[in-house]
Design an enzyme around this catalytic site. Structure first.
Site, PDB file in Angstrom:
ATOM      1  N   ASP A  28     -36.825 -36.460  31.466  1.00 40.75           N
ATOM      2  CA  ASP A  28     -37.480 -37.304  30.455  1.00 40.75           C
ATOM      3  C   ASP A  28     -38.695 -36.588  29.884  1.00 40.75           C
ATOM      4  O   ASP A  28     -38.952 -36.637  28.679  1.00 40.75           O
ATOM      5  CB  ASP A  28     -37.923 -38.642  31.072  1.00 40.75           C
ATOM      6  CG  ASP A  28     -36.875 -39.722  30.883  1.00 40.75           C
ATOM      7  OD1 ASP A  28     -35.706 -39.354  30.632  1.00 40.75           O
ATOM      8  OD2 ASP A  28     -37.204 -40.911  30.984  1.00 40.75           O
TER       9      ASP A  28
ATOM     10  N   TYR B 116     -31.663 -41.721  45.493  1.00 39.66           N
ATOM     11  CA  TYR B 116     -31.155 -42.927  44.826  1.00 39.66           C
ATOM     12  C   TYR B 116     -29.922 -43.505  45.529  1.00 39.66           C
ATOM     13  O   TYR B 116     -29.595 -44.669  45.359  1.00 39.66           O
ATOM     14  CB  TYR B 116     -30.799 -42.637  43.356  1.00 39.66           C
ATOM     15  CG  TYR B 116     -31.997 -42.351  42.478  1.00 39.66           C
ATOM     16  CD1 TYR B 116     -33.293 -42.581  42.911  1.00 39.66           C
ATOM     17  CD2 TYR B 116     -31.832 -41.848  41.186  1.00 39.66           C
ATOM     18  CE1 TYR B 116     -34.388 -42.313  42.112  1.00 39.66           C
ATOM     19  CE2 TYR B 116     -32.922 -41.580  40.375  1.00 39.66           C
ATOM     20  CZ  TYR B 116     -34.200 -41.811  40.848  1.00 39.66           C
ATOM     21  OH  TYR B 116     -35.281 -41.543  40.045  1.00 39.66           O
TER      22      TYR B 116
ATOM     23  N   ASP C 131     -34.640 -36.794  37.216  1.00 39.81           N
ATOM     24  CA  ASP C 131     -34.794 -38.011  36.418  1.00 39.81           C
ATOM     25  C   ASP C 131     -36.127 -37.946  35.663  1.00 39.81           C
ATOM     26  O   ASP C 131     -36.206 -38.168  34.448  1.00 39.81           O
ATOM     27  CB  ASP C 131     -34.770 -39.209  37.380  1.00 39.81           C
ATOM     28  CG  ASP C 131     -34.667 -40.540  36.659  1.00 39.81           C
ATOM     29  OD1 ASP C 131     -34.553 -40.532  35.424  1.00 39.81           O
ATOM     30  OD2 ASP C 131     -34.718 -41.584  37.336  1.00 39.81           O
TER      31      ASP C 131
ATOM     32  N   ASP D  59     -44.512 -30.708  41.310  1.00 40.12           N
ATOM     33  CA  ASP D  59     -45.790 -31.064  40.677  1.00 40.12           C
ATOM     34  C   ASP D  59     -46.222 -29.959  39.704  1.00 40.12           C
ATOM     35  O   ASP D  59     -46.677 -30.229  38.593  1.00 40.12           O
ATOM     36  CB  ASP D  59     -46.881 -31.360  41.719  1.00 40.12           C
ATOM     37  CG  ASP D  59     -46.820 -30.449  42.927  1.00 40.12           C
ATOM     38  OD1 ASP D  59     -45.852 -29.676  43.049  1.00 40.12           O
ATOM     39  OD2 ASP D  59     -47.750 -30.489  43.751  1.00 40.12           O
TER      40      ASP D  59
ATOM     41  N   LYS E 189     -39.660 -29.740  46.408  1.00 43.47           N
ATOM     42  CA  LYS E 189     -40.960 -30.011  47.037  1.00 43.47           C
ATOM     43  C   LYS E 189     -40.893 -29.440  48.455  1.00 43.47           C
ATOM     44  O   LYS E 189     -41.118 -30.134  49.462  1.00 43.47           O
ATOM     45  CB  LYS E 189     -41.208 -31.536  47.017  1.00 43.47           C
ATOM     46  CG  LYS E 189     -42.601 -31.961  47.374  1.00 43.47           C
ATOM     47  CD  LYS E 189     -43.646 -31.633  46.330  1.00 43.47           C
ATOM     48  CE  LYS E 189     -45.025 -31.999  46.851  1.00 43.47           C
ATOM     49  NZ  LYS E 189     -46.123 -31.444  46.053  1.00 43.47           N
TER      50      LYS E 189
END
Ligand code: NAD
Length: 354
Positions: free
Chosen positions: A248, A142, A244, A220, A188
């Site tokens: 959620d 980001y 992020d 994943d 990852k």
């Protein structure tokens, strides 16, 4: 008597309604635990833009830095959506987090036994879940440079420095030491060099916490495991973009967005806020659930090392839910009485004294 200076940012939408209830509860617990809170209000987001043309005024940054902690509601709303990016409420919040040096976001996913039916998962999967996501907040893709977009191509850069990974890993391991002593680091690393690097540094930091069990998981798989068996997690440690998304997901297994608190720490002063936004669709109607903000106030008390006061708040919330009081967002889940925002605050403020 202990005294704390609290910077209060009510913000936009339902922000003022929910923060008022958190203050009500703090004052009530302060009486029984002999704590005095001096509140000073500051503007942020749309309210700040309307008042002074800037969504994050210098006075707000300075006031927060001079306080012991920041209690925050929410910002944003339809009214400000067409403003240039730098004037929008969200830019104000990003700037404040950066100026306060808040590199770690801590989000617990707490399941109240009384509300297991509010989850979309089966009660046997969800009952007893107690996990916390520790997300790196000021680095990663980001913020990475270079970033670019034209009509033919676009790119961003996922970058982490050793220092950034070390400091967030310490936050996660310290959190685990206060809990069930297990950290799951999510990356990852089968595809990304930045994740390999992340993993190596997390392994190094883990050596400083021999009591904590560390395991690694690809993002994943983690997304699947959170739905399949969320009870396997204690502390989830992850970077900005994976955090992020996963935070959620983790919060949604609980059922209502109105229940979940968060803490952003790492700088000179911590900031405590509900995970939800300003809910402009119900703003001003006294329909908002203030529990996420009241739990954020409890996290603030833990940060200030007022553990008894924090526990009183959490116990009072359990009591009120067990008695069947619900705000409209939870009305369909075993409600005996549906109450408005202010009444929910009154009830919790009453039971913190018991
Ligand atoms: P939102 O979280 O505000 O609302 C999503 C849905 O959940 C709405 O139906 C809302 O009514 C409901 N809801 C949210 N909080 C609730 C509560 N406490 N009690 C009962 N119901 C609740 O998300 P959104 O609609 O995507 O965003 C609205 C605005 O909030 C946008 O401007 C967005 O940018 C902003 N936002 C701010 C923050 C923040 O301040 N940290 C975070 C997310 C979104």
């Amino acid at each position: 008597m202990k005294t704390y200076n609290i910077a209060v940012i009510k913000g936009d939408g339902i922000g003022p309604e929910i923060v008022n209830e958190a203050i009500k509860v703090l004052n009530s617990v302060g009486v029984v635990e002999n704590i005095k809170f001096n509140y000073k209000e500051y503007l942020l987001g749309g309210a700040a833009y309307d008042a002074v043309g800037d969504p994050c005024p210098d006075e707000t940054i300075k006031g927060c830095l001079e306080s012991d902690a920041v209690l925050f509601g929410s910002i944003g709303g339809y009214k400000w959506e067409s403003l240039p990016k730098e004037k929008r409420p969200e830019s104000g919040l990003l700037k404040l987090r950066k100026e306060l040096g808040l590199f770690a976001n801590i989000r617990p996913a707490i399941i109240f036994d009384e509300l297991v039916n509010a989850s979309t998962l089966k009660p046997e999967i969800i009952k007893g879940v107690d996990l916390v996501v520790v997300r790196e907040l000021t680095g990663g893709i980001y913020f990475g440079e270079p970033r670019y977009k034209d009509k033919e191509k676009a790119y961003n850069t996922m970058i982490y420095t050793r220092e950034e990974v070390e400091r967030i890993a310490h936050v996660a391991f310290k959190e685990a030491m206060k809990r069930n002593k297990k950290v799951t680091s999510i990356d990852k690393a089968n595809v990304l060099e930045v994740s390999e690097f992340w993993r190596e540094i997390v392994e190094e930091i883990a050596k400083e916490y021999p009591e904590v069990e560390l395991n690694h998981m690809y993002v994943d798989n983690a997304a699947m495991q959170l739905i399949r068996n969320p009870k396997q997690f204690d502390v989830i440690l992850t970077g900005n973009i994976f955090g992020d998304i996963l935070s959620d997901e983790a919060s949604m297994i609980v059922g209502s967005i109105g229940l979940l608190p968060s803490a952003s720490i790492g700088g000179r002063v911590g900031l405590f806020e509900p995970i939800h936004g300003s809910a402009p669709d119900i703003a001003g109607e006294q329909k908002a659930n203030p529990i996420a903000t009241i739990l954020s106030a409890a996290m603030m008390l833990e940060y200030l090392n007022e553990l008894n006061a924090a526990k009183r708040i959490k116990d009072a919330i359990k009591k009120v839910l067990a008695l069947g009081y619900r705000t409209p967002d939870l009305a369909e889940f075993d409600a005996k009485e549906v109450v408005n925002t202010s009444k929910m605050g009154d009830l919790i403020a009453k039971y913190v004294k018991d």
